[in-house]
Design a protein around this motif. Structure first.
Motif, short mmCIF file in Angstrom:
data_model
loop_
_atom_site.label_atom_id
_atom_site.label_comp_id
_atom_site.label_asym_id
_atom_site.label_seq_id
_atom_site.Cartn_x
_atom_site.Cartn_y
_atom_site.Cartn_z
N VAL A 1 -3.64 -13.76 -2.79
CA VAL A 1 -5.05 -13.37 -2.79
C VAL A 1 -5.73 -14.25 -1.75
CG1 VAL A 1 -7.18 -13.20 -4.12
CG2 VAL A 1 -4.98 -12.80 -5.24
N VAL A 2 -6.47 -13.64 -0.85
CA VAL A 2 -7.14 -14.39 0.20
C VAL A 2 -8.64 -14.30 -0.02
CG1 VAL A 2 -7.41 -14.68 2.69
CG2 VAL A 2 -5.30 -13.68 1.78
N VAL A 3 -9.32 -15.44 0.06
CA VAL A 3 -10.78 -15.45 -0.04
C VAL A 3 -11.31 -15.85 1.33
CG1 VAL A 3 -12.77 -16.56 -1.13
CG2 VAL A 3 -10.74 -16.00 -2.50
N VAL A 4 -12.27 -15.11 1.85
CA VAL A 4 -12.81 -15.44 3.17
C VAL A 4 -14.31 -15.71 3.14
CG1 VAL A 4 -11.13 -14.32 4.69
CG2 VAL A 4 -12.97 -12.96 3.66
N SER A 5 -14.72 -16.58 4.09
CA SER A 5 -16.14 -16.84 4.32
C SER A 5 -16.61 -15.97 5.48
CB SER A 5 -16.37 -18.28 4.74
OG SER A 5 -16.06 -19.17 3.72
N ALA A 6 -17.91 -16.02 5.70
CA ALA A 6 -18.49 -15.31 6.84
C ALA A 6 -18.04 -15.97 8.14
CB ALA A 6 -20.00 -15.33 6.73
N GLN A 7 -17.91 -15.18 9.18
CA GLN A 7 -17.43 -15.71 10.46
C GLN A 7 -18.41 -16.72 11.07
OE1 GLN A 7 -16.88 -11.69 12.36
NE2 GLN A 7 -14.95 -12.64 13.01
N GLY A 8 -17.89 -17.84 11.53
CA GLY A 8 -18.69 -18.81 12.29
C GLY A 8 -20.07 -19.08 11.71
N ASP A 9 -21.10 -18.85 12.53
CA ASP A 9 -22.48 -19.14 12.09
C ASP A 9 -23.19 -17.93 11.49
OD1 ASP A 9 -22.24 -21.71 13.09
OD2 ASP A 9 -22.87 -21.11 15.11
N ARG B 1 -8.94 -5.48 -11.14
CA ARG B 1 -8.66 -4.77 -9.90
C ARG B 1 -7.72 -5.59 -9.01
NH1 ARG B 1 -11.37 -1.16 -6.25
NH2 ARG B 1 -9.70 -0.56 -4.83
N ILE B 2 -7.97 -6.90 -8.96
CA ILE B 2 -7.11 -7.76 -8.12
C ILE B 2 -5.66 -7.64 -8.62
CG2 ILE B 2 -6.59 -10.12 -7.37
CD1 ILE B 2 -9.48 -10.86 -7.71
N ARG B 3 -5.49 -7.74 -9.94
CA ARG B 3 -4.13 -7.68 -10.51
C ARG B 3 -3.46 -6.35 -10.19
NH1 ARG B 3 -6.41 -10.13 -14.92
NH2 ARG B 3 -5.92 -12.36 -15.03
N ARG B 4 -4.23 -5.29 -10.32
CA ARG B 4 -3.66 -3.97 -10.05
C ARG B 4 -3.18 -3.87 -8.61
NH1 ARG B 4 -7.69 0.33 -10.23
NH2 ARG B 4 -8.87 -1.04 -11.58
N GLU B 5 -4.00 -4.39 -7.69
CA GLU B 5 -3.62 -4.34 -6.27
C GLU B 5 -2.41 -5.23 -5.99
OE1 GLU B 5 -4.79 -2.09 -4.51
OE2 GLU B 5 -6.66 -1.54 -5.52
N LEU B 6 -2.35 -6.37 -6.67
CA LEU B 6 -1.19 -7.25 -6.48
C LEU B 6 0.08 -6.56 -6.99
CD1 LEU B 6 -2.59 -10.75 -7.57
CD2 LEU B 6 -2.02 -10.03 -5.24
N ASP B 7 -0.07 -5.85 -8.12
CA ASP B 7 1.09 -5.14 -8.68
C ASP B 7 1.63 -4.10 -7.69
OD1 ASP B 7 0.98 -6.61 -10.94
OD2 ASP B 7 -0.08 -5.11 -12.15
N ASN B 8 0.74 -3.58 -6.87
CA ASN B 8 1.16 -2.62 -5.84
C ASN B 8 1.66 -3.32 -4.56
OD1 ASN B 8 0.52 -0.43 -7.46
ND2 ASN B 8 -1.61 -0.38 -6.73
N ARG B 9 1.84 -4.64 -4.66
CA ARG B 9 2.31 -5.48 -3.54
C ARG B 9 1.34 -5.50 -2.37
NH1 ARG B 9 4.26 -9.85 -2.89
NH2 ARG B 9 5.76 -9.69 -1.20
N ASN B 10 0.06 -5.32 -2.68
CA ASN B 10 -0.95 -5.48 -1.64
C ASN B 10 -1.32 -6.95 -1.46
OD1 ASN B 10 -1.81 -2.97 -0.48
ND2 ASN B 10 -2.65 -2.41 -2.49
N ILE B 11 -1.65 -7.33 -0.24
CA ILE B 11 -2.33 -8.62 -0.02
C ILE B 11 -3.80 -8.33 -0.31
CG2 ILE B 11 -3.02 -10.30 1.71
CD1 ILE B 11 -0.35 -9.69 3.16
N VAL B 12 -4.37 -9.07 -1.25
CA VAL B 12 -5.74 -8.77 -1.67
C VAL B 12 -6.70 -9.74 -1.01
CG1 VAL B 12 -7.29 -8.49 -3.63
CG2 VAL B 12 -4.85 -7.96 -3.87
N ILE B 13 -7.68 -9.21 -0.34
CA ILE B 13 -8.66 -10.06 0.34
C ILE B 13 -10.01 -9.90 -0.35
CG2 ILE B 13 -9.80 -10.53 2.54
CD1 ILE B 13 -7.14 -8.99 3.59
N VAL B 14 -10.56 -11.03 -0.78
CA VAL B 14 -11.81 -10.98 -1.54
C VAL B 14 -12.91 -11.69 -0.75
CG1 VAL B 14 -12.94 -11.57 -3.72
CG2 VAL B 14 -10.50 -11.02 -3.70
N ALA B 15 -14.09 -11.10 -0.73
CA ALA B 15 -15.24 -11.72 -0.08
C ALA B 15 -15.66 -12.94 -0.89
CB ALA B 15 -16.40 -10.73 0.00
N GLY B 16 -15.71 -14.10 -0.24
CA GLY B 16 -16.13 -15.32 -0.93
C GLY B 16 -17.64 -15.35 -1.11
#
Ligand code: ADP
Ligand code: ASP
Ligand code: MG
Length: 403
Positions: free
Chosen positions: A37-45, A120-135
């Motif tokens: 599961v990947v959590v990302v911030s907003a780009q740069g500034d 939802r995250i678990r379901r997507e992981l079960d499908n072998r997806n890399i899950v990206i969540v907005a931080g």
């Protein structure tokens, strides 16, 4: 093989090249057989730019609308990263805070995470997806978007790691770990291999913004394995964990916080109940007070000074002025050109003389102390802001924290 949460900060996803760099690091973990599961911030500034945009329209915009606006930054990163991963041939899906089930309270602009449903995250992981969540974002009971406060993506990552019972939560950033002080201020700051939850919590709360303090609080509470490391340089980072006695260091780090302000109530009556009156009033308005200093009474009068977060200054002054009929201060003055400089270390409690050493460093640097506060594992001083960096360097050197 296990479940790993990886969070990438704003500078780590600042442009297309960096997004692809992140994508390949994520894929490496995924290809090793882990759920990611990947959590990302907003780009740069981006977040700062969005705040500026809002100011052009309305400099007193409601906090609800500000949260809706700011959440857009993370939504851009999450989909760009999903696209990059897909382009590199792996399955990825991005989710907003609400899609991921990040439920918060309704304190817009600094909401606290209540729970993460995570279905939802678990379901997507079960499908072998890399899950990206907005931080940084969540949803409250009114189905409105909330944000977790500046730097809050760290907290999103730890909350998700706790909810999913992840094996590891990695916070990737633009430095290689947690240092004895901000490496941008202190050139010879040393990277710590490990730091305890308690020490990290103090450091983060006292201005070491490498981790959002709420994220450390959550990691401690739910015993999340936390690592801070670089998204660009491949080397081991800093492990944040429960403390082991052997490592109790006298001083672990020096932090600086410029976002503070001092308020003084001058010549209030020197009578029982004054402090109670002032601080209960502020508490009622949810204004946290930090360092408090009260002068000895003379001629039946005394001064009460304290610090607040800079963003609480206007609100605090308003409440105090409106109620000065009862408080009875001759004047209420404030000053925001100050900085709080602190040292943190779990070993401090059993070692007399640490404070004296810190004050000596400031004296040798010719820096005057306005206020002091201490606890078992930290000592803070309030000083003139223009001297803050010099103070951090002087203290860092005095305690021989450098590499
Ligand atoms: P991100 O965008 O990845 O969340 P931040 O800017 O929030 O990154 O946090 C990383 C920054 O924290 C570093 O660039 C550094 O300047 C600052 N920092 C402050 N104190 C420390 C410390 N003690 N150790 C490491 N970095 C620190
Ligand atoms: N984008 C948000 C901020 O700049 C959240 C984060 O970076 O963690 O504060
Ligand atoms: Mg950050």
């Amino acid at each position: 093989m296990g479940l790993i949460v990886q969070k990438f900060g704003g500078s780590s996803v600042a442009n297309a090249e960096r997004v692809f760099n992140v994508a390949s690091r994520v894929i490496e973990t995924y290809d090793n057989g882990n759920d990611v599961v990947v959590v990302v911030s907003a780009q740069g500034d981006t977040t700062d730019d969005l705040i500026e945009k809002a100011k052009e329209i309305n400099d007193r915009a409601s906090r609800r609308e500000m949260d809706t606006l700011l959440s857009a930054g993370e939504q851009i990163s999450m989909s760009l990263l999903a696209m990059a991963i897909q382009k590199l041939g792996r399955p990825a899906i991005s989710l907003t805070g609400w899609q991921a089930g990040m439920i918060t309270d309704s304190n817009y602009s600094k909401a606290r995470v209540r729970r993460v449903t995570g279905e939802r995250i678990r379901r997507e992981l079960d499908n072998r997806n890399i899950v990206i969540v907005a931080g940084f974002q969540g949803i409250n009971k009114y189905d409105d978007i909330t944000t977790l406060g500046r730097g809050g993506s760290d907290t999103s990552a730890v909350a998700i790691a706790a909810a999913l019972g992840a094996d590891l939560c990695q916070i990737y950033t633009d430095v290689t770990g947690v240092f004895t002080s901000d490496p941008r201020i202190v050139k010879d700051a040393r990277k710590l291999d490990t730091v305890s939850y308690d020490e990290m919590l103090e450091l983060a709360s006292l201005g070491a913004n490498v981790l959002h303090n709420r994220s450390v609080e959550l990691a401690k509470k739910f015993n999340v394995n936390l690592e801070v490391l670089s998204s660009l340089v491949k080397e081991p980072g800093t492990i944040v964990k429960e403390e082991t006695n052997m490592e109790k260091m006298l001083v672990r780090g020096v932090a600086r916080d410029n976002d503070v302000a001092r308020i003084s109530l001058c010549n209030v009556e020197d009578a029982p109940g004054k402090a109670f009156q002032v601080f209960s009033l502020l508490a009622k308005h949810k204004i946290s007070v930090d360092i408090i200093l009260q002068s000895i009474g003379r001629d039946n009068k005394k001064d009460i000074s304290f610090t607040v977060d800079l963003d609480a200054l206007d609100g605090a002054l308003k409440v105090l002025e409106e109620n000065n009929g009862i408080i009875g201060a001759e004047s209420i003055v404030h000053y925001d050109n100050v900085s709080k400089v602190s040292i943190v270390g779990a070993g401090m409690v059993s070692n007399p003389g640490v404070a004296a050493t810190m004050f000596e460093a400031l004296y040798n640097a010719g820096i005057n102390i306005q206020m002091i506060s201490t606890s078992e594992i930290k000592i803070s001083v309030l000083i003139e802001q223009e001297h803050a960096e010099k103070a951090v360097r002087a203290i860092h050197e005095k305690f021989h924290l450098g590499a």
